[in-house]
Design a protein around this motif. Structure first.
Motif, short mmCIF file in Angstrom:
data_model
loop_
_atom_site.label_atom_id
_atom_site.label_comp_id
_atom_site.label_asym_id
_atom_site.label_seq_id
_atom_site.Cartn_x
_atom_site.Cartn_y
_atom_site.Cartn_z
N MET A 128 0.85 -1.19 0.00
CA MET A 128 0.00 0.00 0.00
C MET A 128 0.88 1.25 0.00
N HIS A 129 0.50 2.25 -0.77
CA HIS A 129 1.31 3.45 -0.90
C HIS A 129 0.87 4.58 0.03
N ARG A 130 -0.37 4.53 0.46
CA ARG A 130 -0.89 5.54 1.39
C ARG A 130 -1.77 4.85 2.42
N ARG A 131 -2.00 5.55 3.52
CA ARG A 131 -2.89 5.02 4.55
C ARG A 131 -4.27 4.77 3.95
N PRO A 132 -4.81 3.54 4.06
CA PRO A 132 -6.13 3.26 3.48
C PRO A 132 -7.23 3.99 4.24
N ARG A 133 -8.34 4.24 3.54
CA ARG A 133 -9.45 4.94 4.16
C ARG A 133 -10.45 3.99 4.81
N ASP A 134 -10.56 2.78 4.30
CA ASP A 134 -11.56 1.85 4.85
C ASP A 134 -11.02 1.14 6.08
N LEU A 135 -11.91 0.89 7.04
CA LEU A 135 -11.53 0.33 8.33
C LEU A 135 -10.91 -1.06 8.22
N PRO A 136 -11.45 -2.00 7.42
CA PRO A 136 -10.83 -3.33 7.34
C PRO A 136 -9.37 -3.28 6.86
N SER A 137 -9.07 -2.41 5.90
CA SER A 137 -7.69 -2.30 5.41
C SER A 137 -6.79 -1.69 6.47
N GLN A 138 -7.31 -0.72 7.22
CA GLN A 138 -6.54 -0.15 8.32
C GLN A 138 -6.23 -1.21 9.37
N GLN A 139 -7.23 -2.03 9.68
CA GLN A 139 -7.04 -3.08 10.67
C GLN A 139 -6.03 -4.12 10.18
N ALA A 140 -6.06 -4.43 8.91
CA ALA A 140 -5.10 -5.38 8.35
C ALA A 140 -3.69 -4.82 8.41
N ALA A 141 -3.54 -3.55 8.04
CA ALA A 141 -2.21 -2.93 8.09
C ALA A 141 -1.70 -2.87 9.52
N ALA A 142 -2.59 -2.58 10.46
CA ALA A 142 -2.19 -2.53 11.87
C ALA A 142 -1.75 -3.90 12.36
N SER A 143 -2.46 -4.95 11.91
CA SER A 143 -2.11 -6.31 12.32
C SER A 143 -0.71 -6.67 11.88
N VAL A 144 -0.34 -6.28 10.66
CA VAL A 144 1.00 -6.56 10.16
C VAL A 144 2.03 -5.64 10.81
N GLY A 145 1.68 -4.37 10.91
CA GLY A 145 2.65 -3.38 11.36
C GLY A 145 2.93 -3.37 12.85
N GLN A 146 1.95 -3.78 13.66
CA GLN A 146 2.15 -3.72 15.11
C GLN A 146 3.30 -4.60 15.56
N GLY A 147 3.38 -5.80 15.00
CA GLY A 147 4.48 -6.70 15.35
C GLY A 147 5.83 -6.14 14.93
N LEU A 148 5.87 -5.53 13.73
CA LEU A 148 7.11 -4.93 13.25
C LEU A 148 7.54 -3.78 14.15
N LEU A 149 6.57 -2.97 14.55
CA LEU A 149 6.87 -1.81 15.40
C LEU A 149 7.40 -2.24 16.76
N LEU A 150 6.73 -3.20 17.40
CA LEU A 150 7.17 -3.64 18.71
C LEU A 150 8.54 -4.32 18.64
N ALA A 151 8.77 -5.08 17.56
CA ALA A 151 10.08 -5.74 17.41
C ALA A 151 11.20 -4.72 17.35
N GLU A 152 10.96 -3.61 16.67
CA GLU A 152 11.99 -2.56 16.58
C GLU A 152 12.21 -1.89 17.93
N TYR A 153 11.14 -1.64 18.67
CA TYR A 153 11.29 -1.06 20.00
C TYR A 153 12.00 -2.03 20.95
N THR A 154 11.65 -3.30 20.86
CA THR A 154 12.30 -4.31 21.70
C THR A 154 13.80 -4.34 21.44
N ARG A 155 14.18 -4.33 20.16
CA ARG A 155 15.60 -4.33 19.78
C ARG A 155 16.30 -3.08 20.27
N ALA A 156 15.69 -1.92 20.03
CA ALA A 156 16.35 -0.65 20.35
C ALA A 156 16.52 -0.46 21.85
N PHE A 157 15.48 -0.73 22.64
CA PHE A 157 15.60 -0.57 24.09
C PHE A 157 16.51 -1.63 24.70
#
Length: 378
Positions: A62-91
């Motif tokens: 996806m090139h931009r933040r989606p407008r529909d809720l299901p796509s936002q939820q899908a992106a969050a599902s994928v991205g949340q793990g990536l985000l926490l993994a980076e914070y875990t590594r950095a801290f």
């Protein structure tokens, strides 16, 4: 700020991601270095981090933040793990452990959920863990969303009884006009709403990965200040001097003496006043306006002359006078299908016709909050 024992720091998506939506490890590492130093120096830090949806965009093509809720939820599902993994590594590089806390509006509004969230955060801090808080985008619906993590951060600051709140983005401060316009000046201190009269406030950044903008940061600062938590709005690049108490950004101070913990408003009331999106409107007659605004009474069906919107029992609604001026917000006890047949009638009459379940207020005073004149609507 320099002496604050417990600080809530919120960082926006645009400060953590690239223009195409992937996480920027260098920028994340720079922020973590600052927060880790604060924690290792004896302070307590709660990080409220956006970026889950933005982090999930690139992996999903996806090139931009989606407008529909299901796509936002899908992106969050994928991205949340990536985000926490980076914070875990950095801290972990500083010898610190992070703990993920995902919240919805229900978690800070419903009493049982509120207690659970508060106990979890307090225990994490007592164990020396850095809580990383985000809205639970994978399950949140439009009806129960905070609207933006700035507001979530303000409510978390109240939840953990923080000494200060820091809102970080890609803008260095609130300005008296568009920041990129020559001659625009930084507003260093806001002591009250009058200090922002006539100020043009910007919206979401051009990158399109965030949801907020300066408007939501000012709204969040108002929520925090109402709870007795002073707030600093500045850029993520200035996080180090900001936490050191240097003269950067815009400082929103608490008027008068600091609000004591016993006098702080409930999180439910803060949410209703500043973060809840009303699902409908109830129009009050003159008597009901006086009862609600002057006597702080509950709203009865007899004092309501009109209703609009679609809502269920327990949803937030706006209470307005005959001219449409918003007076208060509250959680309504009946759905929009039921209310029209109740208007102008006493609870005793309704109970005789429909049963004792209808001998109740439309909005109970314990679930009602008055709005100050001129307040921005969420």
């Amino acid at each position: 700020m320099a002496s604050a024992r417990r600080v809530v720091v919120k960082v926006g998506s645009s400060s953590l991601t690239t223009a195409v939506g992937g996480l920027d490890a260098n920028r994340l590492d720079e922020l973590v270095d600052v927060l880790a130093a604060r924690r290792l120096a004896g302070g307590e830090v709660v990080l409220v981090s956006s970026g889950a949806i933005a982090a999930g965009l690139a992996p999903l093509g996806m090139h931009r933040r989606p407008r529909d809720l299901p796509s936002q939820q899908a992106a969050a599902s994928v991205g949340q793990g990536l985000l926490l993994a980076e914070y875990t590594r950095a801290f972990a590089g500083a010898g610190l452990t992070v703990g993920q806390v995902l919240l919805t509006a229900d978690d800070v509004v419903r009493r049982t959920h509120y207690g659970n969230a508060q106990r979890t955060l307090e225990r994490l801090l007592a164990l020396g863990v850095v809580p990383v808080v985000n809205e639970n985008d994978t399950v949140a619906t439009h009806e129960i969303r905070f609207g933006d993590n700035d507001r979530l951060a303000a409510l978390v600051a109240h939840l953990v009884r923080a000494d200060a709140l820091v809102l970080l983005s890609d803008v260095d401060a609130v300005h008296d006009g568009p920041p990129d316009r020559p001659g625009t000046r930084r507003i260093a201190h806001v002591a009250g709403p009058a200090d922002l009269e006539g100020v043009t406030i910007g919206s979401t950044g051009a990158a399109g990965v965030g949801t907020g903008g300066m408007t939501t940061k000012i709204d969040a600062a108002e929520i925090a200040v109402a709870a007795g938590v002073p707030t600093l709005v500045t850029a993520a690049a200035l996080a180090r001097p900001a936490l050191a108490g240097e003269d950067v950004g815009t400082w929103f101070s608490v008027p008068g003496t600091a609000v004591s913990a016993t006098r702080r408003p409930s999180t439910r009331r803060l949410w209703l006043a500043h973060a809840a999106t009303p699902a409908g409107r109830l129009v009050l007659d003159e008597g009901a306006v006086r009862a609600v605004s002057e006597r702080r009474s509950s709203l009865l069906p007899a004092g309501v002359t009109g209703v609009s919107g679609t809502f269920g029992a327990g949803d937030p609604v706006e209470l307005v006078d005959a001219f449409g001026h918003a007076l208060a917000r509250g959680l309504v006890n009946y759905s929009s299908d039921e209310v029209p047949d109740m208007l102008g009638r006493s609870t005793r009459e309704l109970a005789r016709q429909w049963g004792p379940a209808y001998e109740r207020e439309l909005v109970h005073r314990d679930h009602l909050v008055l709005l100050r004149p001129g307040a921005r609507r969420a």
